[in-house]
Design an enzyme around this catalytic site. Structure first.
Site, PDB file in Angstrom:
ATOM      1  N   ALA A  13      64.696 -13.350 -97.978  1.00 50.63           N
ATOM      2  CA  ALA A  13      65.580 -13.854 -99.040  1.00 50.63           C
ATOM      3  C   ALA A  13      65.051 -15.136 -99.677  1.00 50.63           C
ATOM      4  O   ALA A  13      65.816 -16.011-100.037  1.00 50.63           O
ATOM      5  CB  ALA A  13      67.003 -14.059 -98.522  1.00 50.63           C
ATOM      6  N   TYR A  46      54.671 -14.494 -90.830  1.00 48.87           N
ATOM      7  CA  TYR A  46      54.155 -13.190 -91.279  1.00 48.87           C
ATOM      8  C   TYR A  46      53.812 -13.166 -92.760  1.00 48.87           C
ATOM      9  O   TYR A  46      53.173 -12.239 -93.220  1.00 48.87           O
ATOM     10  CB  TYR A  46      55.139 -12.058 -90.939  1.00 48.87           C
ATOM     11  CG  TYR A  46      56.341 -11.953 -91.847  1.00 48.87           C
ATOM     12  CD1 TYR A  46      57.461 -12.711 -91.613  1.00 48.87           C
ATOM     13  CD2 TYR A  46      56.341 -11.098 -92.950  1.00 48.87           C
ATOM     14  CE1 TYR A  46      58.563 -12.626 -92.444  1.00 48.87           C
ATOM     15  CE2 TYR A  46      57.433 -11.002 -93.773  1.00 48.87           C
ATOM     16  CZ  TYR A  46      58.545 -11.773 -93.520  1.00 48.87           C
ATOM     17  OH  TYR A  46      59.626 -11.693 -94.349  1.00 48.87           O
ATOM     18  N   TYR A  78      63.730  -6.941 -83.519  1.00 50.60           N
ATOM     19  CA  TYR A  78      65.153  -6.671 -83.752  1.00 50.60           C
ATOM     20  C   TYR A  78      65.996  -6.745 -82.483  1.00 50.60           C
ATOM     21  O   TYR A  78      67.192  -6.419 -82.517  1.00 50.60           O
ATOM     22  CB  TYR A  78      65.309  -5.277 -84.389  1.00 50.60           C
ATOM     23  CG  TYR A  78      64.954  -5.248 -85.855  1.00 50.60           C
ATOM     24  CD1 TYR A  78      63.662  -5.540 -86.276  1.00 50.60           C
ATOM     25  CD2 TYR A  78      65.909  -4.945 -86.818  1.00 50.60           C
ATOM     26  CE1 TYR A  78      63.327  -5.527 -87.617  1.00 50.60           C
ATOM     27  CE2 TYR A  78      65.593  -4.929 -88.166  1.00 50.60           C
ATOM     28  CZ  TYR A  78      64.298  -5.224 -88.555  1.00 50.60           C
ATOM     29  OH  TYR A  78      63.986  -5.227 -89.879  1.00 50.60           O
ATOM     30  N   GLY A  93      62.358  -0.673 -95.600  1.00 52.45           N
ATOM     31  CA  GLY A  93      61.416   0.060 -96.456  1.00 52.45           C
ATOM     32  C   GLY A  93      60.411   0.773 -95.556  1.00 52.45           C
ATOM     33  O   GLY A  93      60.133   0.302 -94.451  1.00 52.45           O
ATOM     34  N   ASP A  94      59.837   1.895 -96.038  1.00 52.44           N
ATOM     35  CA  ASP A  94      58.950   2.641 -95.141  1.00 52.44           C
ATOM     36  C   ASP A  94      57.537   2.040 -95.049  1.00 52.44           C
ATOM     37  O   ASP A  94      56.669   2.585 -94.386  1.00 52.44           O
ATOM     38  CB  ASP A  94      58.898   4.120 -95.534  1.00 52.44           C
ATOM     39  CG  ASP A  94      58.286   4.325 -96.918  1.00 52.44           C
ATOM     40  OD1 ASP A  94      57.884   3.327 -97.550  1.00 52.44           O
ATOM     41  OD2 ASP A  94      58.227   5.483 -97.366  1.00 52.44           O
ATOM     42  N   ASP A  95      57.338   0.898 -95.700  1.00 49.63           N
ATOM     43  CA  ASP A  95      56.014   0.251 -95.662  1.00 49.63           C
ATOM     44  C   ASP A  95      55.662  -0.268 -94.266  1.00 49.63           C
ATOM     45  O   ASP A  95      54.515  -0.515 -93.974  1.00 49.63           O
ATOM     46  CB  ASP A  95      55.941  -0.903 -96.669  1.00 49.63           C
ATOM     47  CG  ASP A  95      57.072  -1.894 -96.510  1.00 49.63           C
ATOM     48  OD1 ASP A  95      58.212  -1.454 -96.288  1.00 49.63           O
ATOM     49  OD2 ASP A  95      56.821  -3.108 -96.615  1.00 49.63           O
ATOM     50  N   GLN A 101      53.483  -4.725 -88.964  1.00 46.88           N
ATOM     51  CA  GLN A 101      54.886  -4.513 -88.607  1.00 46.88           C
ATOM     52  C   GLN A 101      55.118  -3.223 -87.814  1.00 46.88           C
ATOM     53  O   GLN A 101      56.237  -2.964 -87.374  1.00 46.88           O
ATOM     54  CB  GLN A 101      55.744  -4.484 -89.870  1.00 46.88           C
ATOM     55  CG  GLN A 101      55.861  -5.839 -90.532  1.00 46.88           C
ATOM     56  CD  GLN A 101      57.155  -5.914 -91.312  1.00 46.88           C
ATOM     57  OE1 GLN A 101      58.226  -6.035 -90.754  1.00 46.88           O
ATOM     58  NE2 GLN A 101      57.047  -5.830 -92.621  1.00 46.88           N
ATOM     59  N   ASP A 207      25.418 -32.738 -88.650  1.00 43.53           N
ATOM     60  CA  ASP A 207      26.757 -33.353 -88.641  1.00 43.53           C
ATOM     61  C   ASP A 207      26.629 -34.870 -88.465  1.00 43.53           C
ATOM     62  O   ASP A 207      26.956 -35.416 -87.416  1.00 43.53           O
ATOM     63  CB  ASP A 207      27.544 -32.711 -87.476  1.00 43.53           C
ATOM     64  CG  ASP A 207      28.969 -33.236 -87.364  1.00 43.53           C
ATOM     65  OD1 ASP A 207      29.480 -33.805 -88.337  1.00 43.53           O
ATOM     66  OD2 ASP A 207      29.558 -33.063 -86.274  1.00 43.53           O
TER      67      ASP A 207
END
Ligand code: SPV
Ligand code: MG
Length: 435
Positions: A13, A46, A78, A93-95, A101, A207
């Protein structure tokens, strides 16, 4: 569909678009919809740092038509919401059938099966406009004023954070995006370290502070342009105090979160050479002056000047290391980095213990290159706040490139090297998407 059924879906969101609204409406048609709003940490782990806080995003979600309840979701997995709410349906969503994920989905299916819940997946439709929106949000998340303070906030929140070295845009993306999933929790690096050793090595230089500040700035900008995580710069000795104040202002302005400077003067050599390289440690008053002048030059309370104590590297003993650390904190250092090149972590452990006996709050940083057996959990128990993996991408990338070059020379063609060491052409072409 019966209004008595319950539905759960989780969202970030942060940037709400028509695709979200559509899926929320379809979810609400199935029953009473509870939305899990992912915490800032989860979204950052993520995707990227969210533009709005979790509380703000929860307010937005609760105002959306079709949303009956809003809960905060602390994990990408979950388990917590499903055990608490036992919804009839989870909507997604089916992604998520592929990619990082996938294990979250599998866990979700297992949890639903425990009580007879059902997963409802709606086809994910790719939309260029949404991709552009996400790219704009990413660009927004990387603007200096949003990025700079993330290091302090993450340390306050997590206690211990990890940084991976980055020496160009590509390694910046690896530090930003690499994720592994473990027991429903995503693990990622929290920030990045722009090492003097790796920046110099990438440019084919030793360096020794030979790569000048303008060139270091180019590297920093290249990384910043494509990432959003906080950045710590290896500032070597910080140079002359008169120059360091300008360095600090430039870094602060472009959104770097911290600079670490080491208490050496003269020709700086890499610490992992130890005393063999004839390096000289700065005196305490001089280095304290550099820290306090740097501190005075700051415009924000977000930027951190971290002092690196080289006493153990230069075999000056524990008492010297502690005396210096306390003096540097007194002079205004926001953090102390303690370094060692011994394989055994004993002297670093002793330093951490004795430092923490007198100072509970100042940020403590370690770079476990030599003493690499200690786990992050153990560092945390010992009061360390930042663990830096200082050179691991260049040390792993270089041997692979060298083997590829040798194999092509030996075989007089590329087939063997292609098969053994190279990623497929179609993968490299799309590794960095356009837009
Ligand atoms: C670097 O990464 O450049 C450092 C850390 O300064 S070390 O190489 O361990 O000194
Ligand atoms: Mg260095």
């Amino acid at each position: 569909m019966s209004g008595k059924k319950t539905v759960f879906m989780s969202i970030g969101a942060d940037v709400i678009h028509g695709g979200h609204i559509e899926i929320i409406h379809r979810a609400a048609e199935l029953g009473e919809l509870t939305v899990g709003v992912l915490t800032d940490e989860v979204v950052a782990s993520y995707k990227r740092h969210p533009l709005l806080t979790c509380e703000e995003r929860m307010k937005i979600a609760s105002g959306l038509k079709g949303v009956a309840h809003v809960v905060q979701q602390d994990d990408i997995g979950y388990a917590a919401p499903l055990r608490a709410l036992r919804p009839d349906y989870v909507v997604h969503g089916d992604d998520w059938r592929e990619g990082f994920q996938k294990p979250v989905r599998e866990e979700c299916l297992r949890l639903l099966a425990e009580y007879g819940g059902e997963l409802v997946e709606f086809p994910y439709s790719h939309n260029d406009e949404y991709d552009r929106l996400e790219a704009a949000a990413r660009a927004q998340a990387s603007i200096p004023d949003l990025r700079r303070g993330r290091l302090r906030r993450l340390i306050e929140k997590k206690g211990l954070i990890t940084c991976m070295e980055a020496h160009n845009g590509l390694t910046g993306l690896i530090a930003e995006k690499t994720a592994v999933m473990e027991n429903g929790v995503i693990r990622q690096f929290d920030g990045m370290w722009v090492s003097s050793l790796c920046d110099s090595t990438t440019k084919g230089k030793p360096d020794i502070e030979l790569v000048d500040f303008s060139s270091r700035m180019n590297t920093i900008n290249e990384i910043m342009e494509v990432t959003t995580k906080p950045m710590i710069l290896d500032g070597d000795t910080g140079g002359l105090t008169e120059h360091f104040v300008y360095t600090v202002r430039s870094l602060e302005r472009i959104g770097v979160s911290a600079v670490i400077i080491e208490d050496k003067i003269g020709l700086k050599r890499n610490s992992l050479f130890g005393t063999e390289a004839g390096q000289q440690q700065d005196d305490i008053p001089n280095f304290c002056h550099k820290i306090s002048e740097g501190r005075r030059a700051l415009k924000t309370s977000e930027f951190m000047i971290i002092a690196r104590v080289e006493s153990l590297i230069l075999e000056q003993g524990m008492e010297d290391a502690l005396e210096r650390a306390f003096a540097y904190v007194q002079a205004g250092a926001s953090g102390i980095m303690i370094h060692s090149r011994r394989k055994e972590p004993d002297e670093i452990f002793e330093f951490c213990r004795r430092f923490r006996e007198r100072d509970e709050n100042t940020v403590l940083v370690v770079v476990p290159t030599s003493f690499n057996t200690v786990t992050e959990d153990e560092w945390k128990k010992r009061g360390v706040n930042v663990v830096i993996y200082a050179n691991h991408l260049i040390r792993s990338g270089y041997p692979a490139m060298q083997k590829t070059a040798e194999t092509i020379l030996r075989c007089r063609r590329a087939k063997e090297a292609d098969e053994a060491y190279c990623m497929p052409i179609n993968e490299i072409l799309t590794l960095i998407p356009e837009g």
